[in-house]
Design an enzyme around this catalytic site. Sequence first.
Site, mmCIF file in Angstrom:
data_model
loop_
_atom_site.group_PDB
_atom_site.id
_atom_site.type_symbol
_atom_site.label_atom_id
_atom_site.label_comp_id
_atom_site.label_asym_id
_atom_site.label_seq_id
_atom_site.Cartn_x
_atom_site.Cartn_y
_atom_site.Cartn_z
ATOM 1 N N ASP A 215 7.143 -9.376 -1.275
ATOM 2 C CA ASP A 215 5.788 -8.824 -1.292
ATOM 3 C C ASP A 215 5.638 -7.701 -0.260
ATOM 4 O OD1 ASP A 215 2.970 -9.415 -2.294
ATOM 5 O OD2 ASP A 215 2.633 -9.565 -0.145
ATOM 6 N N GLU A 276 8.783 -5.327 -3.870
ATOM 7 C CA GLU A 276 7.546 -4.678 -4.287
ATOM 8 C C GLU A 276 7.268 -3.643 -3.196
ATOM 9 O OE1 GLU A 276 2.771 -5.361 -4.830
ATOM 10 O OE2 GLU A 276 3.877 -6.041 -3.096
HETATM 11 C C1 GLC Z 1 1.023 -7.700 -3.148
HETATM 12 C C2 GLC Z 1 0.620 -8.769 -4.130
HETATM 13 C C3 GLC Z 1 -0.871 -8.868 -4.161
HETATM 14 C C4 GLC Z 1 -1.370 -9.238 -2.787
HETATM 15 C C5 GLC Z 1 -0.832 -8.285 -1.726
HETATM 16 C C6 GLC Z 1 -1.004 -8.850 -0.345
HETATM 17 O O1 GLC Z 1 0.627 -6.447 -3.532
HETATM 18 O O2 GLC Z 1 1.179 -8.488 -5.375
HETATM 19 O O3 GLC Z 1 -1.320 -9.787 -5.109
HETATM 20 O O4 GLC Z 1 -2.760 -9.211 -2.769
HETATM 21 O O5 GLC Z 1 0.535 -8.033 -1.880
HETATM 22 O O6 GLC Z 1 -0.111 -9.892 -0.123
#
Ligand code: GLC
Length: 549
Positions: A215, A276
């Site tokens: 994340d 991500e």
């Molecule tokens: C990422 C996740 C999202 C979350 C954010 C903070 O973007 O996909 O759902 O709110 O991180 O952890």
Amino acid sequence: MTESVFLAGDENWWRQAVVYQVYPRSFKDSNGDGLGDVKGITSKVDYIAELGVDAIWLSPFYPSALADGGYDVADYRDVDPKLGTLADFDDMIQAYHAKGIRVFADVVPNHSSDLHVWFQEALAAEPGSAARDRYIFRDGKGAHGELPPNDWPSHFGPTSWTRTTTADGTPGQWYLHLFAPEQPDFNWDNPEVIEDFKKTLRFWSDRGVDGFRIDVAHALKKDMSEPYPTIVDYDPKHIPLDGSHHLFDREELVEVYRGWREIFNSYNPPRVAVAEAWVPAERRYRYASPETLGQSFNFDLLAAPWSAKKFKKTIEFNLKLSEKSGSSSTWVLSNHDVVRHASRYGLPKKTNYDKWLVTDGTSPELDRELGLSRARAATMLLLALPGSTYMYQGEELGLFEVADLPGEVLQDPIWLRDGKTRKGRDGCRVPLPWEKTGSSFGFGSASAHLPQPSWFAGFSVEFEEVQEDSTLKLYRAALALRKQLLSTETLEWVTSPRKVVHFKRANGWHNITNFGKKPVALPEGTVQLTSAPLVDGKLPGNATAWITV
Ligand code: GLC
Ligand code: CA
């Protein structure tokens, strides 16, 4: 504890894997409390196996107060008691592994929950203490420290700083949170933080987890020295290409992931990871390299409008990028953070989704038929591309965004933290409809934690099971064919009309997607699958055909 020894062997399984994202709280409720849970995931192993994906990725299932749907983690090495136990988790892994399906966990390293024992310790400790150094605490500005250290916004609202209150009730230091106040950012210069995440990776790898989704992987390392730069938003377009941004994509971040790679590679087969990372595309290779995480999400098709030209350009560009990183590309159309693609494609091109949601999805009006035809066509196109595909629960049913959730039921911090002006992401997180009837369409015996609309009946698994042309049947057929037809990670473009995307894979597998309105002729060959019925032997608009030649 389970070891995935029987899945050992193919070190490259991930390169062209199809990974299905499970949002645990909204997947299947096994005990009737309205919340999806681990046993619920286990109970659906046959469904997932029949769908034909290679792996599932579970969004966070850790203990959490759900300030951000579980992305506020209170304990990284446990299961949320609301969702089950570690023993349930072990059973779940075993059930999926027994069917040859791998399991990804979601790691949230940028921030914890404010309920994490370390943050509670930090709040109780003195400024300047070791406990506070695991997070990012600063004195406030102004005569009495009453102003935040700087004016950085958070992703969810106007400020990324919250002031603490000391034991005697007086205001104290401020702490940084790039997301909700319940999500304090870790200090990644602190060796204890680095070690603790390694421990977490080993903990889940030892339990048989095959891969990790990381994340906000581009955050973590920060330059918190003064003077603070001005930061107006978090658009990747504003992240420079030289690693000099104070908060994101810093050069030294790669060191963290090199350390993780050592852990991944100490397992057989090596554990895998996907970042991500919202960085400029040119910088994705830093996360996707075999020395670091191995893969990085490419959200470019998710962000692209329905246009043959844009799709083609995006595909070409990303295949080049994946070559550069030595990784394979990752294709995504939907996840738990965006409006579902069946809705996006049924709305006019430049629709502002935040504004659309505020009108409860009434303005502009959604063309459901168009949206679903394009969604089906786009999914087939994605599955024909070299590289891996990440799909999101419910897209196999052709679900639309639930755009008319009333304000009182919304849970997303985007709604709650930004003056209730943006509805946020709950509309794609509504629990799945498994059956045509029942208090929650078979999600559980109670009503679901987010209300399901009546149209879910016609998109339920039970309903689609018996419909020959259902989206569920299309996904199953496409995934089964993909397994048979998959070949080297290359594609060759075939000359086509302007509004058509036509490419073939090494073994004669052709994908033809018609982005236009007029039907187009198909090449000679065997039609294996189409996303819509052919019209006089031609491929209609907004449809895809797979042909083998
Ligand atoms: C990422 C996740 C999202 C979350 C954010 C903070 O973007 O996909 O759902 O709110 O991180 O952890
Ligand atoms: Ca439950």
